[in-house]
Design a protein around this motif. Structure first.
Motif, PDB file in Angstrom:
ATOM      1  N   SER A 214      33.914  34.554  38.267  1.00  0.00           N
ATOM      2  CA  SER A 214      34.622  33.448  38.908  1.00  0.00           C
ATOM      3  C   SER A 214      34.142  32.104  38.399  1.00  0.00           C
ATOM      4  CB  SER A 214      34.439  33.516  40.434  1.00  0.00           C
ATOM      5  OG  SER A 214      34.958  34.724  40.938  1.00  0.00           O
TER       6      SER A 214
ATOM      7  N   ARG B   9      35.296  42.343  38.415  1.00  0.00           N
ATOM      8  CA  ARG B   9      34.925  41.897  39.765  1.00  0.00           C
ATOM      9  C   ARG B   9      34.710  43.093  40.694  1.00  0.00           C
ATOM     10  NH1 ARG B   9      39.261  38.011  38.860  1.00  0.00           N
ATOM     11  NH2 ARG B   9      38.364  35.934  38.490  1.00  0.00           N
ATOM     12  N   ARG B  10      35.613  44.059  40.617  1.00  0.00           N
ATOM     13  CA  ARG B  10      35.485  45.238  41.480  1.00  0.00           C
ATOM     14  C   ARG B  10      34.216  46.018  41.151  1.00  0.00           C
ATOM     15  NH1 ARG B  10      41.407  45.437  41.137  1.00  0.00           N
ATOM     16  NH2 ARG B  10      41.262  46.580  39.168  1.00  0.00           N
TER      17      ARG B  10
ATOM     18  N   GLU C 157      39.687  41.295  37.013  1.00  0.00           N
ATOM     19  CA  GLU C 157      39.624  41.891  38.345  1.00  0.00           C
ATOM     20  C   GLU C 157      38.902  43.235  38.311  1.00  0.00           C
ATOM     21  OE1 GLU C 157      39.717  42.063  42.272  1.00  0.00           O
ATOM     22  OE2 GLU C 157      40.325  40.332  41.056  1.00  0.00           O
ATOM     23  N   ASP C 158      39.052  43.997  37.231  1.00  0.00           N
ATOM     24  CA  ASP C 158      38.313  45.255  37.095  1.00  0.00           C
ATOM     25  C   ASP C 158      36.806  45.002  37.101  1.00  0.00           C
ATOM     26  OD1 ASP C 158      40.564  46.917  36.907  1.00  0.00           O
ATOM     27  OD2 ASP C 158      40.766  46.535  34.759  1.00  0.00           O
TER      28      ASP C 158
ATOM     29  N   GLU D 161      48.280  42.201  35.707  1.00  0.00           N
ATOM     30  CA  GLU D 161      46.992  41.779  36.260  1.00  0.00           C
ATOM     31  C   GLU D 161      46.169  40.986  35.254  1.00  0.00           C
ATOM     32  OE1 GLU D 161      43.031  44.143  37.575  1.00  0.00           O
ATOM     33  OE2 GLU D 161      44.881  44.785  38.591  1.00  0.00           O
TER      34      GLU D 161
END
Length: 289
Positions: free
Chosen positions: A26, A13-14, A10-11, A62
């Motif tokens: 993804s 992706r951000r 997620e880090d 996470e």
């Protein structure tokens, strides 16, 4: 393949979304995990520092595909006992003697023989003293420490400390009842202690008076096994790894598409991400390490 990292998917992706870049986070998580792991280990070696997340840290909830470190690491190294870089007069320097021409040299006794024991090399007097003074007769109440900078920051425990003796063998000062030591400040005044300086730089202090008088060698005179690590992964380090990994993923994504017109723009943004990552880790960099 290694899956240990200082950030989550997620880090990454951000980081990509903020730079408006594509990536395979993804589409194929394994590729993203490889990118994170590939950026984590070199960063640790570059900064000579290691971080881990304590139990209950939010990053652990996470992280589903990345293995976030959760405890200290162990390492063992060998070190020379540091010297002044020059001989101490009268301790190690050879006495210069020269026969005169036409003398009865063959019948004379070499004057060096009479002083051989007096001028015998004394390695302990060559050791660089960091604190205290080397004075015979004050060993018990006035320790004199030599200092060795360790190869990793944030030492948490000394597991073994092998120190050379007069016969060339090594004694584990941690296991031996004859020696005492540990971490500063509790072990200050003991035979050895480890102190963390600015930024977690770890230095081992050894009392010279606790060493054997006739050391076999100063080279590779100390072997140390220790645990190290900083509890808590700083936000700056977490984001820096994500930026580096994201830049790599973005470049791979566009290169794989033939005749992609956006290649130049992506490379420019990827370079900006790496520059930002470099700025984030700059405060953790030390030239003397």
């Amino acid at each position: 393949m290694p899956t240990t990292g200082y950030c989550t998917l997620e880090d990454v992706r951000r980081a990509l979304r903020k730079s408006q870049l594509p990536g395979d986070v993804s589409q194929d998580e394994a590729i993203a995990v490889d990118a994170i792991a590939a950026e984590t280990e070199p960063l640790e070696k570059e900064l000579k520092q290691y971080w881990y997340a304590p139990a209950g840290a939010s990053i652990l909830d996470e992280a589903t595909a990345v293995d976030i470190p959760t405890g200290p690491k162990t390492r063992d190294d060998e070190h020379d006992i540091p010297t002044h870089g020059g001989f101490v007069h009268g301790a190690s320097e050879r006495e210069r003697f020269r026969y005169r021409e036409n003398s009865d040299a063959l019948l004379e006794l070499d004057p060096r023989n009479d002083r051989r024991r007096e001028l015998r090399r004394d390695p302990k007097r060559e050791i660089r003293i960091a604190t205290g003074e080397y004075q015979d007769g004050y060993q018990d109440d006035q320790p004199a420490y030599t200092r060795i900078q360790l190869e990793r920051r944030d030492v948490e425990a000394v597991n073994k400390l092998l120190v050379i003796g007069a016969d060339g063998s090594y004694t584990d000062w941690v296991a031996s009842d004859e020696y005492s030591g540990g971490l500063w400040p509790d072990a200050l005044g003991d035979d050895y202690y480890v102190r963390l300086n600015n930024g977690g730089v770890s230095e081992l202090y050894i009392d010279v008076h606790a060493l054997d008088d006739d050391l076999a060698s100063l080279s590779n005179g100390v072997y140390i096994d220790f645990d190290y690590g900083h509890e808590g992964i700083p936000r700056a380090i977490r984001r820096a790894v994500a930026l580096r990994a994201g830049a790599e993923l973005a470049e791979e994504a566009v290169i794989s598409i033939p005749e992609n017109a956006t290649l130049y723009n992506v490379e420019t943004k990827a370079d900006s991400m790496r520059e930002k990552a470099a700025d984030l880790i700059e405060e953790y960099r030390r030239e003397d390490m």
